[in-house]
Design a protein around this motif. Structure first.
Motif, PDB file in Angstrom:
ATOM      1  N   ASN A  92      -0.458   4.187  13.312  1.00 25.60           N
ATOM      2  CA  ASN A  92       0.692   3.305  13.474  1.00 25.60           C
ATOM      3  C   ASN A  92       0.345   2.107  14.347  1.00 25.60           C
ATOM      4  O   ASN A  92       0.708   0.977  14.032  1.00 25.60           O
ATOM      5  N   LEU A  93      -0.378   2.342  15.417  1.00 29.72           N
ATOM      6  CA  LEU A  93      -0.800   1.247  16.294  1.00 29.72           C
ATOM      7  C   LEU A  93      -1.686   0.255  15.542  1.00 29.72           C
ATOM      8  O   LEU A  93      -1.534  -0.953  15.685  1.00 29.72           O
ATOM      9  N   LEU A  94      -2.606   0.755  14.727  1.00 29.76           N
ATOM     10  CA  LEU A  94      -3.468  -0.140  13.948  1.00 29.76           C
ATOM     11  C   LEU A  94      -2.655  -1.021  13.009  1.00 29.76           C
ATOM     12  O   LEU A  94      -2.882  -2.235  12.937  1.00 29.76           O
ATOM     13  N   ILE A  95      -1.706  -0.423  12.309  1.00 30.49           N
ATOM     14  CA  ILE A  95      -0.893  -1.180  11.354  1.00 30.49           C
ATOM     15  C   ILE A  95      -0.025  -2.200  12.084  1.00 30.49           C
ATOM     16  O   ILE A  95       0.071  -3.362  11.661  1.00 30.49           O
ATOM     17  N   LEU A  96       0.599  -1.809  13.181  1.00 32.13           N
ATOM     18  CA  LEU A  96       1.422  -2.748  13.940  1.00 32.13           C
ATOM     19  C   LEU A  96       0.585  -3.896  14.499  1.00 32.13           C
ATOM     20  O   LEU A  96       1.016  -5.053  14.483  1.00 32.13           O
ATOM     21  N   ASP A 102      -5.267 -10.830  13.399  1.00 32.66           N
ATOM     22  CA  ASP A 102      -6.338 -10.505  12.454  1.00 32.66           C
ATOM     23  C   ASP A 102      -7.153  -9.363  13.071  1.00 32.66           C
ATOM     24  O   ASP A 102      -8.094  -9.592  13.815  1.00 32.66           O
ATOM     25  N   LEU A 103      -6.762  -8.133  12.771  1.00 36.89           N
ATOM     26  CA  LEU A 103      -7.413  -6.953  13.340  1.00 36.89           C
ATOM     27  C   LEU A 103      -8.545  -6.495  12.443  1.00 36.89           C
ATOM     28  O   LEU A 103      -8.388  -6.373  11.231  1.00 36.89           O
ATOM     29  N   ARG A 104      -9.689  -6.219  13.059  1.00 34.13           N
ATOM     30  CA  ARG A 104     -10.844  -5.685  12.348  1.00 34.13           C
ATOM     31  C   ARG A 104     -11.337  -4.455  13.093  1.00 34.13           C
ATOM     32  O   ARG A 104     -11.395  -4.455  14.320  1.00 34.13           O
ATOM     33  N   LEU A 105     -11.687  -3.422  12.364  1.00 32.65           N
ATOM     34  CA  LEU A 105     -12.208  -2.193  12.967  1.00 32.65           C
ATOM     35  C   LEU A 105     -13.712  -2.165  12.828  1.00 32.65           C
ATOM     36  O   LEU A 105     -14.260  -2.570  11.798  1.00 32.65           O
ATOM     37  N   ALA A 106     -14.374  -1.649  13.854  1.00 36.22           N
ATOM     38  CA  ALA A 106     -15.828  -1.574  13.835  1.00 36.22           C
ATOM     39  C   ALA A 106     -16.299  -0.166  14.158  1.00 36.22           C
ATOM     40  O   ALA A 106     -15.807   0.466  15.083  1.00 36.22           O
ATOM     41  N   GLY A 107     -17.253   0.314  13.359  1.00 35.77           N
ATOM     42  CA  GLY A 107     -17.951   1.561  13.644  1.00 35.77           C
ATOM     43  C   GLY A 107     -17.164   2.840  13.549  1.00 35.77           C
ATOM     44  O   GLY A 107     -17.392   3.754  14.345  1.00 35.77           O
ATOM     45  N   ARG A 113     -12.424   7.375  10.226  1.00 32.30           N
ATOM     46  CA  ARG A 113     -12.670   7.115   8.804  1.00 32.30           C
ATOM     47  C   ARG A 113     -11.777   8.012   7.938  1.00 32.30           C
ATOM     48  O   ARG A 113     -11.210   7.570   6.951  1.00 32.30           O
ATOM     49  N   ARG A 114     -11.631   9.263   8.326  1.00 35.92           N
ATOM     50  CA  ARG A 114     -10.830  10.198   7.543  1.00 35.92           C
ATOM     51  C   ARG A 114      -9.363   9.783   7.484  1.00 35.92           C
ATOM     52  O   ARG A 114      -8.755   9.770   6.418  1.00 35.92           O
ATOM     53  N   ILE A 115      -8.774   9.438   8.628  1.00 36.56           N
ATOM     54  CA  ILE A 115      -7.364   9.047   8.624  1.00 36.56           C
ATOM     55  C   ILE A 115      -7.162   7.740   7.859  1.00 36.56           C
ATOM     56  O   ILE A 115      -6.160   7.566   7.172  1.00 36.56           O
ATOM     57  N   LEU A 116      -8.124   6.843   7.926  1.00 38.52           N
ATOM     58  CA  LEU A 116      -8.026   5.588   7.172  1.00 38.52           C
ATOM     59  C   LEU A 116      -8.085   5.851   5.669  1.00 38.52           C
ATOM     60  O   LEU A 116      -7.309   5.286   4.895  1.00 38.52           O
ATOM     61  N   GLU A 117      -9.012   6.697   5.249  1.00 36.80           N
ATOM     62  CA  GLU A 117      -9.171   6.999   3.827  1.00 36.80           C
ATOM     63  C   GLU A 117      -8.001   7.802   3.276  1.00 36.80           C
ATOM     64  O   GLU A 117      -7.513   7.525   2.173  1.00 36.80           O
ATOM     65  N   LEU A 118      -7.530   8.802   4.024  1.00 37.52           N
ATOM     66  CA  LEU A 118      -6.425   9.639   3.547  1.00 37.52           C
ATOM     67  C   LEU A 118      -5.130   8.854   3.348  1.00 37.52           C
ATOM     68  O   LEU A 118      -4.339   9.160   2.461  1.00 37.52           O
ATOM     69  N   ASP A 122      -7.643   1.987   4.872  1.00 36.77           N
ATOM     70  CA  ASP A 122      -8.937   1.319   4.761  1.00 36.77           C
ATOM     71  C   ASP A 122      -8.915   0.215   3.706  1.00 36.77           C
ATOM     72  O   ASP A 122      -9.804  -0.638   3.687  1.00 36.77           O
ATOM     73  N   THR A 123      -7.915   0.205   2.831  1.00 36.19           N
ATOM     74  CA  THR A 123      -7.802  -0.870   1.842  1.00 36.19           C
ATOM     75  C   THR A 123      -6.995  -2.055   2.392  1.00 36.19           C
ATOM     76  O   THR A 123      -7.009  -3.121   1.804  1.00 36.19           O
ATOM     77  N   VAL A 124      -6.322  -1.850   3.511  1.00 36.55           N
ATOM     78  CA  VAL A 124      -5.507  -2.896   4.128  1.00 36.55           C
ATOM     79  C   VAL A 124      -6.230  -3.521   5.309  1.00 36.55           C
ATOM     80  O   VAL A 124      -6.191  -4.736   5.504  1.00 36.55           O
ATOM     81  N   LEU A 125      -6.903  -2.702   6.102  1.00 37.66           N
ATOM     82  CA  LEU A 125      -7.590  -3.173   7.308  1.00 37.66           C
ATOM     83  C   LEU A 125      -9.030  -3.542   6.997  1.00 37.66           C
ATOM     84  O   LEU A 125      -9.670  -2.929   6.137  1.00 37.66           O
ATOM     85  N   GLU A 126      -9.539  -4.541   7.713  1.00 41.49           N
ATOM     86  CA  GLU A 126     -10.947  -4.902   7.620  1.00 41.49           C
ATOM     87  C   GLU A 126     -11.752  -3.873   8.400  1.00 41.49           C
ATOM     88  O   GLU A 126     -11.530  -3.698   9.602  1.00 41.49           O
ATOM     89  N   VAL A 127     -12.665  -3.181   7.747  1.00 39.11           N
ATOM     90  CA  VAL A 127     -13.471  -2.148   8.387  1.00 39.11           C
ATOM     91  C   VAL A 127     -14.935  -2.511   8.202  1.00 39.11           C
ATOM     92  O   VAL A 127     -15.389  -2.724   7.071  1.00 39.11           O
TER      93      VAL A 127
END
Length: 137
Positions: A92-96, A102-107, A113-118, A122-127
């Protein structure tokens, strides 16, 4: 309950209270083995380094760090390589945050990775795999 209410009060819906059920001593807040947030600048972006476990009881410092970074910089890189546990409060924090900068996740490692994929986040955020890649894009 909004993220601001959680950050301000440190309470979530159903936390504590006199309603019986599972909100007793068996549901004490989990204390992370390690957690922390560090910040620095790279390629004109603010890099926030997250480490440790993040859930409803431990998300407030990271939320404050991301909010401050988003207010000061047009793009923010969140280094999640040290995150050992993440739940829906973290997601929720990532989406907000993504909605305000312009939020990007690294590493991301397995927990993130699991919560992003499930969830499809991961299709919305830059990873990206590294902070350097995330800061440069």
């Amino acid at each position: 309950m909004s993220l601001n209410e959680v950050v301000t009060t440190g309470h979530a819906v159903g936390a504590g209270g006199s309603g019986g059920g599972a909100a007793g001593p068996l549901c004490a807040p989990r204390v992370p083995d390690r957690s922390g947030e560090a910040q620095y600048e790279a390629h004109g972006t603010r890099v926030v380094v997250a480490s440790g476990d993040y859930d409803m009881q431990t998300i407030a410092p990271l939320a404050a760090a991301l909010r401050a970074a988003a207010e000061e910089y047009p793009s923010v890189v969140l280094d999640v390589s040290g995150v050992t546990f993440a739940d829906s409060a973290f997601l929720n924090l990532l989406i907000l945050t993504h909605r305000t900068t312009d939020l990007r996740l690294a590493g991301p490692r397995t927990p993130v990775r699991r919560i992003l994929e499930l969830t499809g986040a991961d299709t919305v955020l830059e990873v990206r795999e590294t902070v350097e890649e995330a800061a440069a894009c």
